[in-house]
Design a protein around this motif. Structure first.
Motif, PDB file in Angstrom:
ATOM      1  N   PHE A 110       0.813  -1.215   0.000  1.00 39.85           N
ATOM      2  CA  PHE A 110       0.000   0.000   0.000  1.00 39.85           C
ATOM      3  C   PHE A 110       0.850   1.271   0.000  1.00 39.85           C
ATOM      4  CE2 PHE A 110       0.522  -1.074   4.507  1.00 39.85           C
ATOM      5  CZ  PHE A 110       0.820   0.144   5.087  1.00 39.85           C
ATOM      6  N   ARG A 111       2.092   1.172   0.425  1.00 39.58           N
ATOM      7  CA  ARG A 111       2.966   2.343   0.388  1.00 39.58           C
ATOM      8  C   ARG A 111       3.301   2.737  -1.039  1.00 39.58           C
ATOM      9  NH1 ARG A 111       4.207  -1.340   3.971  1.00 39.58           N
ATOM     10  NH2 ARG A 111       4.279  -0.833   6.195  1.00 39.58           N
ATOM     11  N   GLU A 112       3.393   1.742  -1.909  1.00 40.08           N
ATOM     12  CA  GLU A 112       3.714   2.021  -3.311  1.00 40.08           C
ATOM     13  C   GLU A 112       2.549   2.691  -4.031  1.00 40.08           C
ATOM     14  OE1 GLU A 112       6.663   1.732  -4.788  1.00 40.08           O
ATOM     15  OE2 GLU A 112       7.393   1.204  -2.792  1.00 40.08           O
ATOM     16  N   ILE A 113       1.346   2.198  -3.825  1.00 40.72           N
ATOM     17  CA  ILE A 113       0.206   2.829  -4.483  1.00 40.72           C
ATOM     18  C   ILE A 113      -0.007   4.242  -3.935  1.00 40.72           C
ATOM     19  CG2 ILE A 113      -1.573   1.946  -2.907  1.00 40.72           C
ATOM     20  CD1 ILE A 113      -3.427   1.628  -5.283  1.00 40.72           C
ATOM     21  N   ALA A 114       0.347   4.469  -2.678  1.00 38.31           N
ATOM     22  CA  ALA A 114       0.184   5.800  -2.086  1.00 38.31           C
ATOM     23  C   ALA A 114       1.077   6.836  -2.757  1.00 38.31           C
ATOM     24  CB  ALA A 114       0.493   5.756  -0.586  1.00 38.31           C
ATOM     25  N   ARG A 115       2.121   6.390  -3.447  1.00 40.43           N
ATOM     26  CA  ARG A 115       3.034   7.315  -4.123  1.00 40.43           C
ATOM     27  C   ARG A 115       2.551   7.710  -5.513  1.00 40.43           C
ATOM     28  NH1 ARG A 115       6.686   3.719  -1.363  1.00 40.43           N
ATOM     29  NH2 ARG A 115       7.748   4.863   0.326  1.00 40.43           N
ATOM     30  N   ARG A 116       1.453   7.125  -5.959  1.00 40.02           N
ATOM     31  CA  ARG A 116       0.919   7.471  -7.275  1.00 40.02           C
ATOM     32  C   ARG A 116       0.422   8.910  -7.275  1.00 40.02           C
ATOM     33  NH1 ARG A 116      -0.889   3.234 -11.024  1.00 40.02           N
ATOM     34  NH2 ARG A 116      -2.145   4.873 -11.969  1.00 40.02           N
ATOM     35  N   GLN A 117       0.993   9.721  -8.131  1.00 37.86           N
ATOM     36  CA  GLN A 117       0.627  11.135  -8.184  1.00 37.86           C
ATOM     37  C   GLN A 117      -0.642  11.405  -8.994  1.00 37.86           C
ATOM     38  OE1 GLN A 117       2.332  13.622  -6.459  1.00 37.86           O
ATOM     39  NE2 GLN A 117       3.254  11.795  -5.542  1.00 37.86           N
ATOM     40  N   LEU A 130      -7.827  10.164  -4.854  1.00 37.00           N
ATOM     41  CA  LEU A 130      -8.177   9.733  -3.505  1.00 37.00           C
ATOM     42  C   LEU A 130      -7.885   8.256  -3.342  1.00 37.00           C
ATOM     43  CD1 LEU A 130     -11.737   8.601  -3.023  1.00 37.00           C
ATOM     44  CD2 LEU A 130     -11.257   9.849  -5.126  1.00 37.00           C
ATOM     45  N   PHE A 131      -7.937   7.801  -2.077  1.00 38.57           N
ATOM     46  CA  PHE A 131      -7.723   6.394  -1.761  1.00 38.57           C
ATOM     47  C   PHE A 131      -8.902   5.888  -0.941  1.00 38.57           C
ATOM     48  CE2 PHE A 131      -3.601   8.245  -2.477  1.00 38.57           C
ATOM     49  CZ  PHE A 131      -2.975   7.317  -3.283  1.00 38.57           C
ATOM     50  N   ASP A 132      -9.327   4.669  -1.250  1.00 34.31           N
ATOM     51  CA  ASP A 132     -10.400   3.997  -0.523  1.00 34.31           C
ATOM     52  C   ASP A 132      -9.769   2.798   0.175  1.00 34.31           C
ATOM     53  OD1 ASP A 132     -12.699   2.874   0.452  1.00 34.31           O
ATOM     54  OD2 ASP A 132     -13.762   2.809  -1.461  1.00 34.31           O
ATOM     55  N   ILE A 133      -9.718   2.849   1.513  1.00 32.04           N
ATOM     56  CA  ILE A 133      -8.991   1.856   2.303  1.00 32.04           C
ATOM     57  C   ILE A 133      -9.969   0.879   2.943  1.00 32.04           C
ATOM     58  CG2 ILE A 133      -7.463   1.522   4.288  1.00 32.04           C
ATOM     59  CD1 ILE A 133      -6.296   4.308   3.667  1.00 32.04           C
ATOM     60  N   MET A 134      -9.831  -0.405   2.605  1.00 35.84           N
ATOM     61  CA  MET A 134     -10.697  -1.467   3.120  1.00 35.84           C
ATOM     62  C   MET A 134      -9.821  -2.631   3.571  1.00 35.84           C
ATOM     63  SD  MET A 134     -13.475  -1.144   0.040  1.00 35.84           S
ATOM     64  CE  MET A 134     -12.155  -0.532  -1.044  1.00 35.84           C
ATOM     65  N   VAL A 148      -0.729   6.104   4.541  1.00 38.52           N
ATOM     66  CA  VAL A 148      -1.137   6.601   3.219  1.00 38.52           C
ATOM     67  C   VAL A 148      -1.293   8.120   3.254  1.00 38.52           C
ATOM     68  CG1 VAL A 148      -3.001   6.579   1.514  1.00 38.52           C
ATOM     69  CG2 VAL A 148      -2.207   4.440   2.522  1.00 38.52           C
ATOM     70  N   ALA A 149      -1.885   8.629   4.325  1.00 38.57           N
ATOM     71  CA  ALA A 149      -2.061  10.083   4.443  1.00 38.57           C
ATOM     72  C   ALA A 149      -0.716  10.794   4.475  1.00 38.57           C
ATOM     73  CB  ALA A 149      -2.864  10.406   5.698  1.00 38.57           C
ATOM     74  N   ALA A 150       0.254  10.226   5.186  1.00 38.74           N
ATOM     75  CA  ALA A 150       1.572  10.848   5.297  1.00 38.74           C
ATOM     76  C   ALA A 150       2.299  10.869   3.959  1.00 38.74           C
ATOM     77  CB  ALA A 150       2.408  10.107   6.339  1.00 38.74           C
ATOM     78  N   ILE A 151       2.141   9.801   3.174  1.00 41.59           N
ATOM     79  CA  ILE A 151       2.832   9.705   1.885  1.00 41.59           C
ATOM     80  C   ILE A 151       2.116  10.507   0.807  1.00 41.59           C
ATOM     81  CG2 ILE A 151       3.510   8.140   0.023  1.00 41.59           C
ATOM     82  CD1 ILE A 151       3.878   5.961   2.156  1.00 41.59           C
ATOM     83  N   ALA A 152       0.808  10.297   0.695  1.00 43.39           N
ATOM     84  CA  ALA A 152       0.065  10.824  -0.449  1.00 43.39           C
ATOM     85  C   ALA A 152      -0.437  12.245  -0.253  1.00 43.39           C
ATOM     86  CB  ALA A 152      -1.106   9.893  -0.756  1.00 43.39           C
ATOM     87  N   ARG A 153      -0.842  12.571   0.990  1.00 44.97           N
ATOM     88  CA  ARG A 153      -1.499  13.857   1.261  1.00 44.97           C
ATOM     89  C   ARG A 153      -2.681  14.064   0.318  1.00 44.97           C
ATOM     90  NH1 ARG A 153       1.552  16.751   5.292  1.00 44.97           N
ATOM     91  NH2 ARG A 153       3.110  15.221   5.941  1.00 44.97           N
ATOM     92  N   LYS A 154      -3.454  12.991   0.141  1.00 46.17           N
ATOM     93  CA  LYS A 154      -4.640  13.008  -0.705  1.00 46.17           C
ATOM     94  C   LYS A 154      -5.862  12.613   0.135  1.00 46.17           C
ATOM     95  CE  LYS A 154      -2.566  13.588  -4.814  1.00 46.17           C
ATOM     96  NZ  LYS A 154      -2.470  12.467  -5.779  1.00 46.17           N
ATOM     97  N   PRO A 188      -9.024  15.866   3.699  1.00 50.00           N
ATOM     98  CA  PRO A 188     -10.331  15.330   4.115  1.00 50.00           C
ATOM     99  C   PRO A 188     -10.275  13.816   4.254  1.00 50.00           C
ATOM    100  CG  PRO A 188     -10.381  15.936   1.788  1.00 50.00           C
ATOM    101  CD  PRO A 188      -9.036  16.353   2.316  1.00 50.00           C
ATOM    102  N   VAL A 189     -10.894  13.310   5.318  1.00 48.14           N
ATOM    103  CA  VAL A 189     -10.999  11.870   5.552  1.00 48.14           C
ATOM    104  C   VAL A 189     -12.457  11.564   5.872  1.00 48.14           C
ATOM    105  CG1 VAL A 189     -10.268   9.901   6.956  1.00 48.14           C
ATOM    106  CG2 VAL A 189      -8.631  11.735   6.440  1.00 48.14           C
ATOM    107  N   MET A 190     -13.006  10.552   5.218  1.00 53.76           N
ATOM    108  CA  MET A 190     -14.366  10.109   5.495  1.00 53.76           C
ATOM    109  C   MET A 190     -14.326   8.683   6.016  1.00 53.76           C
ATOM    110  SD  MET A 190     -17.702   9.665   3.021  1.00 53.76           S
ATOM    111  CE  MET A 190     -17.291   7.997   2.522  1.00 53.76           C
ATOM    112  N   ILE A 191     -15.101   8.402   7.060  1.00 51.27           N
ATOM    113  CA  ILE A 191     -15.244   7.039   7.551  1.00 51.27           C
ATOM    114  C   ILE A 191     -16.530   6.465   6.968  1.00 51.27           C
ATOM    115  CG2 ILE A 191     -15.370   5.544   9.563  1.00 51.27           C
ATOM    116  CD1 ILE A 191     -12.726   7.071   9.273  1.00 51.27           C
ATOM    117  N   ALA A 192     -16.422   5.304   6.338  1.00 53.73           N
ATOM    118  CA  ALA A 192     -17.553   4.708   5.612  1.00 53.73           C
ATOM    119  C   ALA A 192     -18.492   3.978   6.574  1.00 53.73           C
ATOM    120  CB  ALA A 192     -17.040   3.778   4.523  1.00 53.73           C
TER     121      ALA A 192
END
Length: 365
Positions: free
Chosen positions: A61-68, A72-76, A89-95, A123-127
């Motif tokens: 997941f660290r690698e996908i977080a680097r995708r510019q 957004l990211f959906d974490i499950m 992911v938040a620290a790496i991507a800031r998305k 922004p972070v949303m909890i599903a």
């Protein structure tokens, strides 16, 4: 219309059965552009189904977080990894991030998760889909408008047959749920939904007193918990969560809300109708479409990204839901009444349809 490019982290049952159908329905607003799962076989299978190339498939997941090129990211991921993965992911991507409920496996990490939007400025949303379900919003509005007068009390009984369901193609079949590395087991995983819905309807909680029946099975410390709840609005009620058996009667006990002028009754979330019985003998039947929470939460996130509305379920709000579960466990263990929302002294702010509650500082709780 702008499409948001999504990076999926975790391609398990939550993605397959819950999020993916909603993304399909909102295909004019979202495009799944990359996918990550620790199981390479599963990731490749989904890549073929989604039309993704090898360059769009990850096991870290660290690698996908680097995708510019992702919006957004959906974490499950399993509950015990929710905070760890989201924070990284938040620290790496800031998305912007969507994270499944509950937000953390314990109170310490839940508190830290609530801080992530401020920590990283994203922004972070909890599903928490129950807060987005049509029937919960409808009942909330019925309470707000005093459809059955002043609300006096409620009863809710939730039954889940975990031992039987774990032998079927259902969520309890996952090993990490059968041997949880998170506090409360099935109560935190499943019962949190019902508690979130009650909090959505009635607002902040003053105090709770809980009792539990211990069991030897690993999926939950208690086969059943029974909780007396006092809301800050003055509403009182009882919530029981039985995770190790069946409720044989029909109709189910469900959620029953008693007011000075009548009663609101929801048998269970998939029945498709809400019963309203008035003291004068009149009866109303309100219909809704079940299981719309997944669609509504993704629609809310998109509209928030477009600047049209705020995110309805933030980590701060979900922290309150998760904390209530931990407080129930504390009340059972310590055999005492526990104060829940210490920093909350408000009456819920309602809007037509789905609304948001303005929460004060959650760390006062």
């Amino acid at each position: 219309m702008k499409k948001l490019r999504v990076g999926i982290i975790g391609a398990g049952m939550a993605f397959e059965k819950l999020h993916y159908p909603a993304y399909q329905e909102l295909s004019d607003k979202y495009q799944i552009a990359a996918l990550c799962d620790a199981d390479r076989f599963k990731a490749d299978a989904w890549a073929g189904r989604l039309g993704l190339g090898p360059q769009d498939v990850y096991t870290d997941f660290r690698e996908i977080a680097r995708r510019q090129d992702l919006d957004l990211f959906d974490i499950m991921v399993p509950i015990e990894k929710n905070y760890e993965v989201t924070d990284t992911v938040a620290a790496i991507a800031r998305k912007p991030i969507i994270c499944e409920k509950p937000l953390a496996p314990n109170l310490r990490q839940a508190r830290a998760h609530a801080e992530l939007p401020r920590k990283y400025g994203i922004p972070v949303m909890i599903a928490e889909n129950y807060r987005y379900n049509e029937e919960v919003d409808m009942i909330r509005d019925l309470v707000r408008t005093k459809k059955v007068g002043d609300i006096l009390y409620f009863i809710q009984n939730r039954v889940v047959n975990f031992p039987e369901d774990m032998l079927k193609n259902k969520f309890p079949a996952r090993e990490w749920r059968q041997y949880p590395e998170f506090e409360g087991g099935a109560l935190l995983d499943t019962g949190v939904h019902d508690l979130a819905a009650l909090r959505h309807i009635f607002g902040a909680v003053d105090r709770i007193q809980a009792f539990g029946r211990e069991q030897s099975q690993d999926f939950a410390p208690y086969s059943v918990v029974a909780v007396n709840i006092l809301f800050k609005s003055g509403v009182i009620g009882t919530f029981s969560f039985y995770s190790a058996g069946k409720e044989m009667q029909r109709p189910l006990i469900g959620l029953r809300i008693f007011g000075s002028g009548g009663m609101i009754y929801l048998e269970e979330r998939d029945c498709g109708y809400i019963n309203i019985a008035h003291n004068d003998g009149k009866h109303e039947l309100l219909r809704y479409k079940p299981q719309r929470g997944y669609y509504n939460e993704l629609l809310n996130f998109y509209n928030a990204a477009m600047g049209k509305e705020p995110i309805s379920v933030t980590p701060e709000m979900e922290y309150g839901d998760a904390k209530m579960v931990f407080d129930i466990l504390k009340s059972v263990d310590e055999e005492k009444i526990v104060e829940v929302d210490r920093g909350y002294d408000y009456i819920p702010v309602y809007r037509a349809g789905r609304g948001t509650e303005r929460h004060p500082d959650p760390y006062l709780m």
